[in-house]
Design a protein around this motif. Structure first.
Motif, PDB file in Angstrom:
ATOM      1  N   HIS A 166       0.852  -1.198   0.000  1.00  0.00           N
ATOM      2  CA  HIS A 166       0.000   0.000   0.000  1.00  0.00           C
ATOM      3  C   HIS A 166       0.885   1.246   0.000  1.00  0.00           C
ATOM      4  CE1 HIS A 166      -0.267  -0.299   4.733  1.00  0.00           C
ATOM      5  NE2 HIS A 166       0.976  -0.320   4.291  1.00  0.00           N
ATOM      6  N   SER A 168       0.535   3.626   1.958  1.00  0.00           N
ATOM      7  CA  SER A 168       0.645   4.174   3.319  1.00  0.00           C
ATOM      8  C   SER A 168       2.102   4.229   3.769  1.00  0.00           C
ATOM      9  CB  SER A 168      -0.166   3.323   4.308  1.00  0.00           C
ATOM     10  OG  SER A 168      -1.492   3.190   3.874  1.00  0.00           O
ATOM     11  N   ARG A 192       0.360  -6.942  -4.582  1.00  0.00           N
ATOM     12  CA  ARG A 192      -0.129  -7.964  -3.638  1.00  0.00           C
ATOM     13  C   ARG A 192      -0.122  -9.320  -4.316  1.00  0.00           C
ATOM     14  NH1 ARG A 192      -4.894  -4.761  -0.328  1.00  0.00           N
ATOM     15  NH2 ARG A 192      -3.602  -2.922  -0.028  1.00  0.00           N
ATOM     16  N   GLN A 206      -2.713   3.177  -5.949  1.00  0.00           N
ATOM     17  CA  GLN A 206      -3.402   3.827  -4.837  1.00  0.00           C
ATOM     18  C   GLN A 206      -3.002   5.288  -4.753  1.00  0.00           C
ATOM     19  OE1 GLN A 206      -2.348   1.639  -1.255  1.00  0.00           O
ATOM     20  NE2 GLN A 206      -4.175   0.363  -1.438  1.00  0.00           N
ATOM     21  N   GLU A 208      -2.737   7.956  -1.502  1.00  0.00           N
ATOM     22  CA  GLU A 208      -2.812   8.090  -0.054  1.00  0.00           C
ATOM     23  C   GLU A 208      -2.808   9.582   0.250  1.00  0.00           C
ATOM     24  OE1 GLU A 208      -2.408   5.251   1.715  1.00  0.00           O
ATOM     25  OE2 GLU A 208      -2.194   6.072   3.733  1.00  0.00           O
ATOM     26  N   THR A 249      -4.846   3.596  11.896  1.00  0.00           N
ATOM     27  CA  THR A 249      -5.778   4.686  12.205  1.00  0.00           C
ATOM     28  C   THR A 249      -6.679   4.285  13.358  1.00  0.00           C
ATOM     29  OG1 THR A 249      -7.094   3.838  10.364  1.00  0.00           O
ATOM     30  CG2 THR A 249      -5.900   5.888   9.986  1.00  0.00           C
ATOM     31  N   GLY A 280     -10.712   3.946   2.351  1.00  0.00           N
ATOM     32  CA  GLY A 280     -10.523   3.753   3.784  1.00  0.00           C
ATOM     33  C   GLY A 280      -9.885   5.003   4.371  1.00  0.00           C
ATOM     34  N   ALA A 303      -5.699  10.345   7.835  1.00  0.00           N
ATOM     35  CA  ALA A 303      -5.130   9.717   6.644  1.00  0.00           C
ATOM     36  C   ALA A 303      -6.269   9.063   5.873  1.00  0.00           C
ATOM     37  CB  ALA A 303      -4.103   8.665   7.030  1.00  0.00           C
TER      38      ALA A 303
HETATM   39  N1  DAH Z   1      -3.639   1.219   3.186  1.00  0.00           N
HETATM   40  C1  DAH Z   1      -5.018   0.793   3.108  1.00  0.00           C
HETATM   41  C2  DAH Z   1      -5.138  -0.333   2.078  1.00  0.00           C
HETATM   42  O1  DAH Z   1      -4.247  -0.539   1.333  1.00  0.00           O
HETATM   43  C3  DAH Z   1      -5.886   1.930   2.692  1.00  0.00           C
HETATM   44  C4  DAH Z   1      -6.003   2.933   3.759  1.00  0.00           C
HETATM   45  C5  DAH Z   1      -6.983   2.823   4.725  1.00  0.00           C
HETATM   46  C6  DAH Z   1      -5.149   4.002   3.833  1.00  0.00           C
HETATM   47  C7  DAH Z   1      -7.131   3.753   5.715  1.00  0.00           C
HETATM   48  C8  DAH Z   1      -5.254   4.937   4.846  1.00  0.00           C
HETATM   49  C9  DAH Z   1      -6.276   4.795   5.786  1.00  0.00           C
HETATM   50  O2  DAH Z   1      -4.455   5.987   4.947  1.00  0.00           O
HETATM   51  O3  DAH Z   1      -6.390   5.720   6.752  1.00  0.00           O
HETATM   52  O4  DAH Z   1      -6.148  -0.980   2.053  1.00  0.00           O
END
Ligand code: DAH
Length: 336
Positions: A166, A168, A192, A206, A208, A249, A280, A303
């Motif tokens: 991700h 993140s 993945r 993605q 972020e 989070t 999310g 986030a």
């Molecule tokens: N990293 C999560 C995913 O790959 C997505 C995500 C969810 C990012 C919540 C965030 C968050 O910053 O607050 O599914």
């Protein structure tokens, strides 16, 4: 007979033609069954034996002369393009077919542009990552299933080198070396360990977003999400937040928007619920801030993370993920 041959030869050496039809007429005149040279060949049979050698040679020469001459005339007429004829500097250039942007790039750029209007700037990180930035700094427990080989691609059997699952991970990279206020958006590719099908792929994209400052609240998150949803899907769009769980989070939520196909009335696309899930989000867990060297007593943050394919699917109704990476021109050309 020798006079006839000489006379014909002189005539043939002087022939000219201004069209291919004329060349053909000359061929008929000299070489066809009723042509002048064919007639001479016939006369040749009656020539006394002692003259045959000399006359035969002359006749053959004559035949070669006429064949060569006709071929030369034909060739000259077929290649009439001289440089001057074909070079017209005033002519408009042939139109060059323009390429088109990939639908994922179009949507990614639109997401970036919406967030940049709120003051977010782009941050990037590496696709080949380490455990710390993808998992540990983001509060993933040691035994979290995402750390399993089944879900994550590890490189060189080394559990510390992996393909990020991700974006993140870019959060922790930025927080490590920047003090608040932080307002970033991180677009990028993630990986993945999934079998490729219409609904899952081993790589996707993605975006972020992270906002850390003093007094950042859940209300700020909600307002940002509403602004994003309306800019992206139209001013009538409604949002709803459902409680969820992410390690990084607390509290966490998933956001749905009112179905952009039926306007929330319910249709096959939203499975008759009127809502579709798009991302999310949540308030950054204090553990994450502390792990990245940001004082969680002083600062708070929110986030959010979304899949670019998911948003593109909603905008353009492309439900088979494989289309995005197959490079089929018929698909790509629709996004001119
Ligand atoms: N990293 C999560 C995913 O790959 C997505 C995500 C969810 C990012 C919540 C965030 C968050 O910053 O607050 O599914």
């Amino acid at each position: 007979m020798i006079d006839k041959i000489n006379q014909l030869r002189a005539e043939i050496e002087a022939i000219n033609a201004s069209s291919l039809d004329e060349v053909e007429a000359l061929r008929i005149k000299y070489l066809s069954k009723k042509g002048a040279i064919t007639a001479l060949m016939q006369d040749f049979r009656t020539v006394p034996a002692e003259q045959k050698r000399e006359l035969g040679q002359k006749l053959n020469e004559l035949k070669t002369v006429v064949t060569d001459r006709l071929a030369a005339l034909r060739e000259a007429l077929e290649n009439t393009d001289t440089v001057e004829d074909s070079l017209d500097l005033t002519r408009t250039a042939a139109p060059m077919p323009l390429g088109s942007r990939h639908p994922l790039s179009l949507v990614k750029d639109e997401i970036i542009s919406i967030f940049s209007r709120l003051g977010f700037t782009i941050a990037e990180g590496p696709e080949i990552e380490d455990d710390w930035h993808v998992f540990s700094s983001l509060n993933f427990a040691e035994d979290h299933p995402a750390r399993d080989m089944q879900d994550t691609f590890f490189i060189q059997r080394n559990p510390d080198v992996l393909l990020r699952t991700h974006t993140s991970s870019v959060q922790s990279r930025v927080m490590e070396h920047t003090q608040p206020p932080i307002r970033i958006i991180c677009p990028g590719r993630v990986y993945r360990n999934e079998a490729i099908s219409a609904r899952a792929h081993c790589f996707f994209h993605q975006v972020e977003a992270l906002y850390v400052d003093e007094n950042v609240s859940f209300a700020d998150l909600r307002q940002t999400l509403l602004y994003f949803a309306r800019e992206m899907f139209g001013p009538e769009t409604k949002i709803r937040l459902r409680p969820s769980y992410f390690p990084f989070t607390e509290p966490s939520a998933e956001m749905d928007i009112s179905c952009n196909l039926c306007g929330g009335k319910g249709c096959g696309f939203c499975k008759h619920t009127g809502w579709v899930e798009i991302l999310g989000c949540g308030m950054v867990d204090p553990n994450v801030l502390d792990a990245c060297g940001i004082d969680s007593k002083k600062y708070t943050g929110f986030a959010l993370g979304m899949g670019v394919e998911r948003i593109t699917n909603l905008k353009y109704q492309i439900s088979d993920l494989r289309m995005f990476s197959e490079n089929d021109k018929r698909f790509l050309e629709q996004f001119r």
